[in-house]
Design an enzyme around this catalytic site. Structure first.
Site, PDB file in Angstrom:
ATOM      1  N   ASN A   7     -36.522 -27.672 -15.794  1.00 43.82           N
ATOM      2  CA  ASN A   7     -36.206 -26.548 -16.674  1.00 43.82           C
ATOM      3  C   ASN A   7     -34.987 -26.909 -17.531  1.00 43.82           C
ATOM      4  OD1 ASN A   7     -34.828 -24.134 -17.530  1.00 43.82           O
ATOM      5  ND2 ASN A   7     -36.178 -22.972 -16.212  1.00 43.82           N
ATOM      6  N   ASP A   9     -33.556 -24.863 -19.857  1.00 48.62           N
ATOM      7  CA  ASP A   9     -32.909 -23.668 -20.437  1.00 48.62           C
ATOM      8  C   ASP A   9     -31.409 -23.851 -20.637  1.00 48.62           C
ATOM      9  OD1 ASP A   9     -35.349 -22.400 -20.216  1.00 48.62           O
ATOM     10  OD2 ASP A   9     -34.753 -21.043 -18.610  1.00 48.62           O
ATOM     11  N   HIS A  10     -30.758 -24.521 -19.656  1.00 50.46           N
ATOM     12  CA  HIS A  10     -29.293 -24.562 -19.723  1.00 50.46           C
ATOM     13  C   HIS A  10     -28.760 -25.522 -20.772  1.00 50.46           C
ATOM     14  CE1 HIS A  10     -28.889 -21.544 -16.839  1.00 50.46           C
ATOM     15  NE2 HIS A  10     -29.485 -22.217 -15.885  1.00 50.46           N
ATOM     16  N   ARG A  18     -22.079 -21.949 -28.704  1.00 46.51           N
ATOM     17  CA  ARG A  18     -21.442 -22.189 -30.001  1.00 46.51           C
ATOM     18  C   ARG A  18     -22.307 -21.760 -31.182  1.00 46.51           C
ATOM     19  NH1 ARG A  18     -17.031 -25.939 -30.277  1.00 46.51           N
ATOM     20  NH2 ARG A  18     -15.709 -25.218 -28.585  1.00 46.51           N
ATOM     21  N   HIS A  43     -37.849 -20.937 -20.349  1.00 42.69           N
ATOM     22  CA  HIS A  43     -38.036 -19.488 -20.187  1.00 42.69           C
ATOM     23  C   HIS A  43     -37.659 -18.840 -21.512  1.00 42.69           C
ATOM     24  CE1 HIS A  43     -37.034 -15.663 -17.599  1.00 42.69           C
ATOM     25  NE2 HIS A  43     -37.808 -15.404 -18.633  1.00 42.69           N
ATOM     26  N   ARG A  45     -36.834 -15.785 -23.086  1.00 46.23           N
ATOM     27  CA  ARG A  45     -36.462 -14.428 -22.661  1.00 46.23           C
ATOM     28  C   ARG A  45     -36.553 -13.457 -23.817  1.00 46.23           C
ATOM     29  NH1 ARG A  45     -33.548 -12.848 -18.335  1.00 46.23           N
ATOM     30  NH2 ARG A  45     -33.441 -14.366 -16.654  1.00 46.23           N
ATOM     31  N   ARG A  49     -31.602 -15.341 -25.108  1.00 41.08           N
ATOM     32  CA  ARG A  49     -30.210 -15.734 -24.839  1.00 41.08           C
ATOM     33  C   ARG A  49     -30.030 -17.248 -24.800  1.00 41.08           C
ATOM     34  NH1 ARG A  49     -29.541 -14.102 -18.529  1.00 41.08           N
ATOM     35  NH2 ARG A  49     -30.248 -12.088 -19.270  1.00 41.08           N
ATOM     36  N   HIS A  50     -31.088 -17.993 -24.471  1.00 40.22           N
ATOM     37  CA  HIS A  50     -30.944 -19.453 -24.514  1.00 40.22           C
ATOM     38  C   HIS A  50     -32.067 -20.092 -25.332  1.00 40.22           C
ATOM     39  CE1 HIS A  50     -33.371 -18.823 -20.943  1.00 40.22           C
ATOM     40  NE2 HIS A  50     -32.347 -18.633 -20.129  1.00 40.22           N
ATOM     41  N   GLU A  70     -42.154 -20.045 -19.058  1.00 46.70           N
ATOM     42  CA  GLU A  70     -41.873 -18.886 -18.201  1.00 46.70           C
ATOM     43  C   GLU A  70     -41.681 -17.690 -19.102  1.00 46.70           C
ATOM     44  OE1 GLU A  70     -38.396 -19.386 -15.801  1.00 46.70           O
ATOM     45  OE2 GLU A  70     -39.255 -21.082 -14.744  1.00 46.70           O
ATOM     46  N   THR A 101     -33.316 -15.289 -13.181  1.00 43.55           N
ATOM     47  CA  THR A 101     -34.403 -14.557 -12.529  1.00 43.55           C
ATOM     48  C   THR A 101     -33.999 -14.253 -11.087  1.00 43.55           C
ATOM     49  OG1 THR A 101     -35.841 -15.952 -13.854  1.00 43.55           O
ATOM     50  CG2 THR A 101     -36.900 -14.585 -12.190  1.00 43.55           C
ATOM     51  N   GLU A 151     -45.891 -19.651  -7.914  1.00 46.93           N
ATOM     52  CA  GLU A 151     -44.643 -20.394  -7.729  1.00 46.93           C
ATOM     53  C   GLU A 151     -43.837 -19.597  -6.713  1.00 46.93           C
ATOM     54  OE1 GLU A 151     -42.286 -21.602 -11.157  1.00 46.93           O
ATOM     55  OE2 GLU A 151     -40.491 -21.553  -9.897  1.00 46.93           O
ATOM     56  N   HIS A 191     -36.458 -22.306  -7.844  1.00 47.01           N
ATOM     57  CA  HIS A 191     -35.297 -21.444  -8.068  1.00 47.01           C
ATOM     58  C   HIS A 191     -34.201 -21.786  -7.076  1.00 47.01           C
ATOM     59  CE1 HIS A 191     -32.715 -18.320  -9.455  1.00 47.01           C
ATOM     60  NE2 HIS A 191     -33.507 -18.259 -10.501  1.00 47.01           N
ATOM     61  N   GLY A 192     -33.097 -22.223  -7.630  1.00 47.67           N
ATOM     62  CA  GLY A 192     -31.905 -22.500  -6.833  1.00 47.67           C
ATOM     63  C   GLY A 192     -31.927 -23.833  -6.104  1.00 47.67           C
ATOM     64  N   GLY A 213     -33.995 -26.572 -12.437  1.00 41.77           N
ATOM     65  CA  GLY A 213     -33.239 -26.625 -13.678  1.00 41.77           C
ATOM     66  C   GLY A 213     -31.757 -26.805 -13.474  1.00 41.77           C
TER      67      GLY A 213
HETATM   68  N1  PXP Z   1     -38.570 -21.091 -11.393  1.00 39.82           N
HETATM   69  C1  PXP Z   1     -38.395 -19.913 -12.042  1.00 39.82           C
HETATM   70  C2  PXP Z   1     -39.524 -18.934 -12.049  1.00 39.82           C
HETATM   71  C3  PXP Z   1     -37.195 -19.625 -12.709  1.00 39.82           C
HETATM   72  O1  PXP Z   1     -37.042 -18.448 -13.343  1.00 39.82           O
HETATM   73  C4  PXP Z   1     -36.179 -20.598 -12.720  1.00 39.82           C
HETATM   74  C5  PXP Z   1     -34.911 -20.340 -13.483  1.00 39.82           C
HETATM   75  O2  PXP Z   1     -35.178 -20.232 -14.821  1.00 39.82           O
HETATM   76  C6  PXP Z   1     -36.405 -21.806 -12.038  1.00 39.82           C
HETATM   77  C7  PXP Z   1     -37.594 -22.016 -11.365  1.00 39.82           C
HETATM   78  C8  PXP Z   1     -35.376 -22.877 -11.986  1.00 39.82           C
HETATM   79  O3  PXP Z   1     -34.301 -22.417 -11.227  1.00 39.82           O
HETATM   80  P1  PXP Z   1     -32.957 -23.259 -11.169  1.00 39.82           P
HETATM   81  O4  PXP Z   1     -32.429 -23.306 -12.579  1.00 39.82           O
HETATM   82  O5  PXP Z   1     -32.102 -22.477 -10.241  1.00 39.82           O
HETATM   83  O6  PXP Z   1     -33.334 -24.614 -10.654  1.00 39.82           O
END
Ligand code: PXP
Length: 239
Positions: A7, A9-10, A18, A43, A45, A49-50, A70, A101, A151, A191-192, A213
Site C-alpha cells: 500500500n 498511500d503514505h 506540502r 485507498h 478516500r 486526503r492522500h 480500496e 481504517t 481480506e 492492517h498493522g 503499507g
Molecule cells: N488493508 C486495508 C483494508 C487497509 O485499509 C490498510 C490501510 O490502508 C491496509 C491493509 C494496510 O495497513 P497498514 O498500512 O497498517 O499496513
C-alpha cells in the site's frame, strides 16, 4: 508462498503534507513492483486526503502486476472503479474522522449495500474483496455477498498488548482464514502488519496475500535517509 501487495498511500500522505508533486505514489509503485511485490494497493478516500483521482488513473496505466483499489461501498466510488477498472477492488468501511481504517466492514449492517456493490463491480469484470474482522459470522456473510476474496483484518492482533490477547486474536485469524478457504474465497490479510508481527503467520497456508503499507513506508524512510543526506552533502560540497 503468500504474495505481498504494498500500500503506497503514505507516499501520497507525505506529498499532501506540502500539496506539491513529490513524492509521487506512481513512481513509488514502480519501485515496489521492481522490488518484487505482487501488487500495489491504494485507498481512494472520500475526502481525498492522500491518494488523488490522478494517481489512480496513472497507476491504472503504469502498474504491471495488480492494482488493488480500496474504497467505500458507495455508488460514487463504485462508478469511479467501473470507469478505472482496477484489477481488484477491496471494499472497506470509511469514516472521515478516522486516522486509518479502523476495522472490517460490518456486514450485519451493510450487507445489502455491499452485495449491490459486489454485483455491479463483478458485472464490470472487477473481482471484489471484502475487508472483514476475523469473525466466522462475517466470513459467512461475506461469502453470501458473492465476493471473490476476503481480506482479514489483522489490526487487533498487531495491537494486542498481552501474550494472551495476542494468541486469542491470532486464533480468530486462523479460524477465519480456514473457514474462508473452505468456502472457496481467496484469503488476504492486512492492517498493522510489521516486520515482527508478520512472522506469526508462518505455515498458515490458507493466506494467499498480505496487504502491508505503513510499516514498509516507515522503514523505507529510515533506510533511505542515510543516502538522501549524503547526496545533499555531495551537492553542497560542490557549491
Ligand atoms: N488493508 C486495508 C483494508 C487497509 O485499509 C490498510 C490501510 O490502508 C491496509 C491493509 C494496510 O495497513 P497498514 O498500512 O497498517 O499496513
Amino acid at each position: 508462498m503468500p504474495g505481498l501487495a504494498v500500500n503506497v498511500d503514505h507516499i501520497a500522505t507525505l506529498r499532501e503534507a506540502r500539496k506539491i508533486d513529490i513524492p509521487d505514489p506512481v513512481i513509488a509503485a514502480a519501485i515496489v513492483e521492481l522490488a518484487g511485490a505482487d501488487g500495489v494497493v491504494v485507498h481512494l478516500r472520500e475526502d481525498r486526503r492522500h491518494i488523488q483521482d490522478r494517481d489512480v488513473r496513472l497507476l491504472r496505466e503504469t502498474v504491471k502486476t495488480k492494482l488493488i483499489l480500496e474504497m467505500a461501498a458507495t455508488s460514487a466510488m463504485v462508478a469511479t472503479a467501473v470507469e478505472i477498472k482496477p484489477d481488484v477492488v477491496t471494499l472497506v468501511p470509511e469514516k472521515r474522522e478516522e486516522l486509518t481504517t479502523e476495522g472490517g466492514l460490518d456486514l450485519h449492517l451493510h450487507k445489502d449495500a455491499v452485495s449491490d456493490a459486489v454485483q455491479v463491480l463483478q458485472k464490470a469484470e472487477i473481482p471484489v474483496s471484502i475487508f472483514v474482522d476475523p469473525d466466522l459470522d462475517h466470513i459467512k456473510l461475506a461469502h453470501r455477498t458473492n465476493a471473490n476474496f476476503v481480506e482479514i483484518h489483522t489490526g487487533t492482533f498487531c495491537d494486542a498488548v498481552t501474550q494472551k490477547e495476542r494468541s486469542e486474536c491470532f486464533e480468530k485469524i486462523v479460524n477465519s482464514a480456514k473457514l474462508a478457504h473452505k468456502l472457496k474465497l481467496g484469503v488476504n490479510a492486512g492492517h498493522g502488519l510489521g516486520y515482527q508481527t508478520v512472522k506469526a503467520f508462518k505455515g498458515l497456508s490458507e493466506i494467499d496475500e498480505f496487504s502491508i503499507g505503513h510499516s514498509i513506508i516507515a522503514r523505507a524512510v529510515l533506510v533511505g535517509l542515510d543516502r538522501a543526506v549524503r547526496e545533499m552533502i555531495a551537492l553542497i560540497k560542490e557549491l
